[in-house]
Structures are given as structure tokens and as C-alpha cells.
Design a protein around this motif. Structure first.
Motif, PDB file in Angstrom:
ATOM      1  N   THR A 159       0.851  -1.252   0.052  1.00 36.16           N
ATOM      2  CA  THR A 159       0.113  -0.047   0.021  1.00 36.16           C
ATOM      3  C   THR A 159       0.948   1.233   0.089  1.00 36.16           C
ATOM      4  OG1 THR A 159      -0.157   0.201   2.498  1.00 36.16           O
ATOM      5  CG2 THR A 159      -1.620  -1.231   1.330  1.00 36.16           C
ATOM      6  N   GLY A 160       0.186   2.346  -0.653  1.00 36.18           N
ATOM      7  CA  GLY A 160       1.143   3.625  -0.516  1.00 36.18           C
ATOM      8  C   GLY A 160       2.434   3.242  -1.514  1.00 36.18           C
ATOM      9  N   ALA A 161       2.103   2.599  -2.563  1.00 36.82           N
ATOM     10  CA  ALA A 161       3.280   2.316  -3.259  1.00 36.82           C
ATOM     11  C   ALA A 161       3.743   3.397  -4.267  1.00 36.82           C
ATOM     12  CB  ALA A 161       3.025   0.816  -4.079  1.00 36.82           C
ATOM     13  N   THR A 162       3.077   4.427  -4.346  1.00 38.20           N
ATOM     14  CA  THR A 162       3.476   5.172  -5.551  1.00 38.20           C
ATOM     15  C   THR A 162       4.243   6.210  -5.401  1.00 38.20           C
ATOM     16  OG1 THR A 162       1.358   6.613  -5.078  1.00 38.20           O
ATOM     17  CG2 THR A 162       0.771   4.860  -6.518  1.00 38.20           C
ATOM     18  N   SER A 163       4.942   6.128  -4.252  1.00 38.15           N
ATOM     19  CA  SER A 163       6.097   7.304  -3.859  1.00 38.15           C
ATOM     20  C   SER A 163       6.969   6.943  -2.707  1.00 38.15           C
ATOM     21  CB  SER A 163       5.556   8.496  -3.620  1.00 38.15           C
ATOM     22  OG  SER A 163       4.545   8.737  -2.668  1.00 38.15           O
TER      23      SER A 163
ATOM     24  N   ALA B  54       1.013   7.926 -11.133  1.00 43.52           N
ATOM     25  CA  ALA B  54       2.255   7.295 -10.718  1.00 43.52           C
ATOM     26  C   ALA B  54       2.248   5.790 -10.502  1.00 43.52           C
ATOM     27  CB  ALA B  54       2.528   8.049  -9.276  1.00 43.52           C
ATOM     28  N   GLY B  55       1.180   5.242 -10.178  1.00 39.69           N
ATOM     29  CA  GLY B  55       1.006   3.856  -9.998  1.00 39.69           C
ATOM     30  C   GLY B  55       1.328   3.149 -11.629  1.00 39.69           C
ATOM     31  N   LEU B  56       0.532   3.664 -12.254  1.00 39.41           N
ATOM     32  CA  LEU B  56       1.023   3.000 -13.622  1.00 39.41           C
ATOM     33  C   LEU B  56       2.228   3.378 -14.181  1.00 39.41           C
ATOM     34  CD1 LEU B  56      -2.469   4.166 -15.178  1.00 39.41           C
ATOM     35  CD2 LEU B  56      -1.959   1.676 -14.371  1.00 39.41           C
ATOM     36  N   GLU B  57       2.730   4.704 -13.873  1.00 40.78           N
ATOM     37  CA  GLU B  57       4.188   4.774 -14.271  1.00 40.78           C
ATOM     38  C   GLU B  57       5.204   3.515 -13.612  1.00 40.78           C
ATOM     39  OE1 GLU B  57       4.803   8.659 -13.618  1.00 40.78           O
ATOM     40  OE2 GLU B  57       3.930   9.460 -15.490  1.00 40.78           O
ATOM     41  N   LEU B  58       4.817   3.544 -12.244  1.00 43.66           N
ATOM     42  CA  LEU B  58       5.851   2.567 -11.584  1.00 43.66           C
ATOM     43  C   LEU B  58       5.677   1.221 -12.055  1.00 43.66           C
ATOM     44  CD1 LEU B  58       7.785   1.761  -9.358  1.00 43.66           C
ATOM     45  CD2 LEU B  58       5.804   1.792  -7.717  1.00 43.66           C
ATOM     46  N   ARG B  59       4.384   0.583 -12.409  1.00 44.39           N
ATOM     47  CA  ARG B  59       4.246  -0.672 -12.809  1.00 44.39           C
ATOM     48  C   ARG B  59       5.059  -0.711 -14.139  1.00 44.39           C
ATOM     49  NH1 ARG B  59       1.703  -2.870 -16.997  1.00 44.39           N
ATOM     50  NH2 ARG B  59       0.838  -5.055 -16.922  1.00 44.39           N
ATOM     51  N   GLN B  60       4.907   0.189 -15.159  1.00 48.15           N
ATOM     52  CA  GLN B  60       5.492   0.123 -16.353  1.00 48.15           C
ATOM     53  C   GLN B  60       7.261  -0.068 -16.065  1.00 48.15           C
ATOM     54  OE1 GLN B  60       4.139  -0.220 -19.320  1.00 48.15           O
ATOM     55  NE2 GLN B  60       6.026  -0.762 -20.214  1.00 48.15           N
ATOM     56  N   ALA B  61       7.599   0.850 -15.083  1.00 50.05           N
ATOM     57  CA  ALA B  61       8.917   0.700 -14.830  1.00 50.05           C
ATOM     58  C   ALA B  61       9.620  -0.587 -14.460  1.00 50.05           C
ATOM     59  CB  ALA B  61       9.319   1.850 -13.926  1.00 50.05           C
ATOM     60  N   ILE B  62       8.736  -1.422 -13.777  1.00 47.79           N
ATOM     61  CA  ILE B  62       8.956  -2.568 -13.146  1.00 47.79           C
ATOM     62  C   ILE B  62       8.946  -3.609 -14.119  1.00 47.79           C
ATOM     63  CG2 ILE B  62       8.124  -4.443 -11.577  1.00 47.79           C
ATOM     64  CD1 ILE B  62       7.560  -2.297  -9.530  1.00 47.79           C
ATOM     65  N   VAL B  63       7.863  -3.742 -14.963  1.00 47.92           N
ATOM     66  CA  VAL B  63       7.704  -4.464 -16.072  1.00 47.92           C
ATOM     67  C   VAL B  63       8.968  -4.278 -17.141  1.00 47.92           C
ATOM     68  CG1 VAL B  63       6.171  -5.170 -17.992  1.00 47.92           C
ATOM     69  CG2 VAL B  63       5.217  -4.690 -15.810  1.00 47.92           C
ATOM     70  N   GLY B  64       9.190  -3.063 -17.348  1.00 48.30           N
ATOM     71  CA  GLY B  64      10.232  -2.650 -18.285  1.00 48.30           C
ATOM     72  C   GLY B  64      11.600  -3.482 -17.818  1.00 48.30           C
ATOM     73  N   ASP B  65      11.728  -3.442 -16.553  1.00 51.22           N
ATOM     74  CA  ASP B  65      12.976  -3.993 -15.901  1.00 51.22           C
ATOM     75  C   ASP B  65      12.966  -5.465 -16.114  1.00 51.22           C
ATOM     76  OD1 ASP B  65      14.302  -1.630 -15.810  1.00 51.22           O
ATOM     77  OD2 ASP B  65      13.776  -1.350 -13.523  1.00 51.22           O
ATOM     78  N   GLY B  66      11.960  -6.122 -16.378  1.00 52.43           N
ATOM     79  CA  GLY B  66      11.971  -7.691 -16.290  1.00 52.43           C
ATOM     80  C   GLY B  66      10.979  -8.158 -15.082  1.00 52.43           C
TER      81      GLY B  66
ATOM     82  N   ASN C 227       2.362   0.155   4.262  1.00 59.56           N
ATOM     83  CA  ASN C 227       3.163   1.455   4.025  1.00 59.56           C
ATOM     84  C   ASN C 227       2.176   2.671   3.754  1.00 59.56           C
ATOM     85  OD1 ASN C 227       5.659   2.954   3.091  1.00 59.56           O
ATOM     86  ND2 ASN C 227       4.309   3.393   1.493  1.00 59.56           N
ATOM     87  N   ALA C 228       1.055   2.792   3.317  1.00 59.97           N
ATOM     88  CA  ALA C 228       0.338   4.135   3.251  1.00 59.97           C
ATOM     89  C   ALA C 228       0.327   4.827   4.553  1.00 59.97           C
ATOM     90  CB  ALA C 228      -0.973   3.776   2.747  1.00 59.97           C
ATOM     91  N   GLY C 229       0.274   6.130   4.397  1.00 68.98           N
ATOM     92  CA  GLY C 229       0.348   6.898   5.630  1.00 68.98           C
ATOM     93  C   GLY C 229       0.541   8.658   5.373  1.00 68.98           C
ATOM     94  N   ILE C 230       0.051   9.292   6.290  1.00 69.54           N
ATOM     95  CA  ILE C 230       0.268  10.686   6.415  1.00 69.54           C
ATOM     96  C   ILE C 230       1.045  11.096   7.515  1.00 69.54           C
ATOM     97  CG2 ILE C 230      -1.516  10.863   4.519  1.00 69.54           C
ATOM     98  CD1 ILE C 230      -3.018  12.078   7.118  1.00 69.54           C
ATOM     99  N   LEU C 231       1.618  12.321   7.464  1.00 69.73           N
ATOM    100  CA  LEU C 231       2.090  13.307   8.372  1.00 69.73           C
ATOM    101  C   LEU C 231       1.468  14.731   8.776  1.00 69.73           C
ATOM    102  CD1 LEU C 231       4.232  13.869  10.705  1.00 69.73           C
ATOM    103  CD2 LEU C 231       5.738  14.170   8.794  1.00 69.73           C
ATOM    104  N   HIS C 232       0.835  14.927   9.580  1.00 69.05           N
ATOM    105  CA  HIS C 232       0.559  16.301   9.954  1.00 69.05           C
ATOM    106  C   HIS C 232       1.407  16.702  11.308  1.00 69.05           C
ATOM    107  CE1 HIS C 232      -2.928  16.934   7.336  1.00 69.05           C
ATOM    108  NE2 HIS C 232      -3.434  15.564   7.739  1.00 69.05           N
ATOM    109  N   ARG C 233       1.967  17.952  11.081  1.00 67.35           N
ATOM    110  CA  ARG C 233       2.996  18.447  11.888  1.00 67.35           C
ATOM    111  C   ARG C 233       2.213  19.404  13.012  1.00 67.35           C
ATOM    112  NH1 ARG C 233       8.052  16.910  11.332  1.00 67.35           N
ATOM    113  NH2 ARG C 233       8.561  16.212   8.996  1.00 67.35           N
TER     114      ARG C 233
END
Length: 254
Positions: A13-17, A43-55, A91-97
Motif C-alpha cells: 500500500t502507498g506504493a506510488t512514492s 504514478a502507480g501506472l508509471e511505476l508498474r511500467q518501470a518494473i515491467v520494463g526492468d523484467g 506502508n500508506a500513511g500521512i504526517l500532519h505536524r
């Protein structure tokens, strides 16, 4: 090789950055089929493409893990794409200070919803899917601020303390079912979440200033956190459950 995840499926989760992206990439490099999820579809689709592009092997499902039913839908998607789920990384999460006088009701509620309730829901769905398969591994991304007190981030620190206790309780409840549950507790890490740490400084100056307060003299890279996550999910950690792995340059040792 004990850290070879060939034939295993991993949901992040929260895998896009940030840390989530680094975790997903490393699991894929080590042979896992990875289900990426997050709210940023581009961002998620771009990451998927990058992973697939690397095999590697990856799929992306856009989802907001705070929505009731999202956890069950994501576990169903993992089964549809890969047949089963072996590893869940929350992994998904946020931070408010802000201290208690500066934390609004909305910020408090949103922080607990994303940082705690989504972990509960995702883990519940994963455990239900893992029990019939004979086990699995859950790795929760907590924080060194879940291990020690923090200043100026009340809601975040409380939420990560809750993740620590959720991890311990699940580890005890499901150890005999072959499900290991551990938490990785990063300190300051070079991601966009640090941008609010010291306003007015550029990126390099901010990292340098934050590093001064850390025993090792620098902040972590996302890849350094990802390596510990992969270890916790691997057979090298086969007798480890309920552990809190601080990846904070020594910050919580003081």
C-alpha cells in the motif's frame, strides 16, 4: 536464496512514492509478483511500467485504503492477478505536524484513519486470506516516533505507536497459524514527507540539518528502509515475529 521471492506475491500500500515505491521495486527485483496500490493512478501506472520494463512482474490497482471494503477488494485483486497473497506491506500513511494545540479534529481523524485503521483493515483481510494458505508475512511501516516520544507531530506519533501495538498483538494472535507480523520503524528518510520538516530550506540544506540530529549524521534513503522490509518478509527472518526494526541511524537508541 532466502531473500529470493520468486513465486511469491506481495501487496504494497502507498506504493506510488517514497518508501513504498522503493519497497515495491526491491521486491520485484527479487522475483516477487507485486500488486501496487495507491491513490495516484498516474504514478502507480508509471511505476508498474518501470518494473515491467526492468523484467519484473507488477500490477496496479488504484485504491483509497481508508474506504470501507477497499481492503477486501485489494485482496481479491491479488488473488485474481497472482492466485494468492504471501506478503502484505502496510506502508500508506500521512504526517500532519503540530502539537496538541495545533492539531485540528480533522487532522487527528485523518491521521488515525490512514495510519491505523487502514492497517487494521488491510491486515484483517490479509490474515483471512493467509490462514487457508498456511501462513504469510505482514510488515507494517511504523516509525521511530512510535518507539520514542516526538515533538511537534502529536497525531503522527500516536498513530505510529498504535501501529507498534497492533503489530505485537497480531504477531501473538497468529503465530501458530504461520503468519509472521513485524514492523519496520524508519527515522527521517529522504522522501517528500520531509518537506514540511524545516520550512524555508532547500532540499540539500534540509537533509543536512536533519542529519545533524541523527547519531549516524544523515537521513536514510528509501532503499535502506526497503532492504529491511524485504528481510522481515523473507525466510531469513523465519523465527522473527512481533519485532520492531528501527531503521533510524541510532535515533531511538538514545
Amino acid at each position: 536464496m532466502s531473500r529470493d521471492f520468486t513465486g511469491k506475491s506481495v501487496l504494497v500500500t502507498g506504493a506510488t512514492s517514497g518508501i513504498g515505491s522503493a519497497i515495491a521495486r526491491l521486491f520485484a527485483e527479487r522475483g516477487a509478483a507485486v500488486l501496487l496500490t495507491g491513490r495516484n493512478a498516474r504514478a502507480g501506472l508509471e511505476l508498474r511500467q518501470a518494473i515491467v520494463g526492468d523484467g519484473g512482474r507488477a500490477e496496479f490497482e488504484a485504491a483509497d485504503v481508508t474506504v470501507p471494503g477497499a481492503a477486501e477488494a485489494l485482496l481479491a485483486a491479488a488473488a485474481r492477478h497472482f492466485g494468492r497473497i504471501d506478503v502484505l506491506v502496510n506502508n500508506a500513511g500521512i504526517l500532519h505536524r503540530g502539537d496538541i494545540t495545533q492539531c485540528s479534529d480533522d487532522q487527528w481523524a485523518a491521521t488515525l484513519e490512514i495510519n491505523v485503521t487502514s492497517v487494521f483493515r488491510m491486515s484483517r483481510a490479509a490474515v483471512r486470506a493467509m490462514i487457508p494458505e498456511g501462513g504469510g508475512a505482514i510488515v507494517n511501516i511504523a516509525s521511530d516516533w512510535g518507539l520514542v516520544g516526538a515533538t511537534g507531530a502529536l497525531a503522527y506519533g500516536v498513530s505510529k505507536g498504535a501501529v507498534v501495538q497492533l503489530t505485537r498483538s497480531m504477531a501473538l494472535d497468529h503465530a501458530r497459524q504461520g503468519i509472521r507480523v513485524n514492523a519496520v520503524c524508519p527515522g527521517d528518510t529522504d522522501t517528500s514527507m520531509l518537506e514540511s520538516a524545516i520550512p524555508g530550506l532547500d532540499h540539500a540544506a534540509r537533509l543536512a540539518a536533519l542529519g545533524e540530529a541523527i547519531p549516524m549524521g544523515r537521513v536514510a534513503t528509501p532503499q535502506e528502509v526497503a532492504r529491511v522490509v524485504c528481510f522481515a518478509a523473507s525466510e531469513e527472518a523465519s523465527f522473527m515475529t512481533g519485532a520492531m526494526l528501527a531503521v533510524d541511524g541510532g535515533n531511538s537508541a538514545g
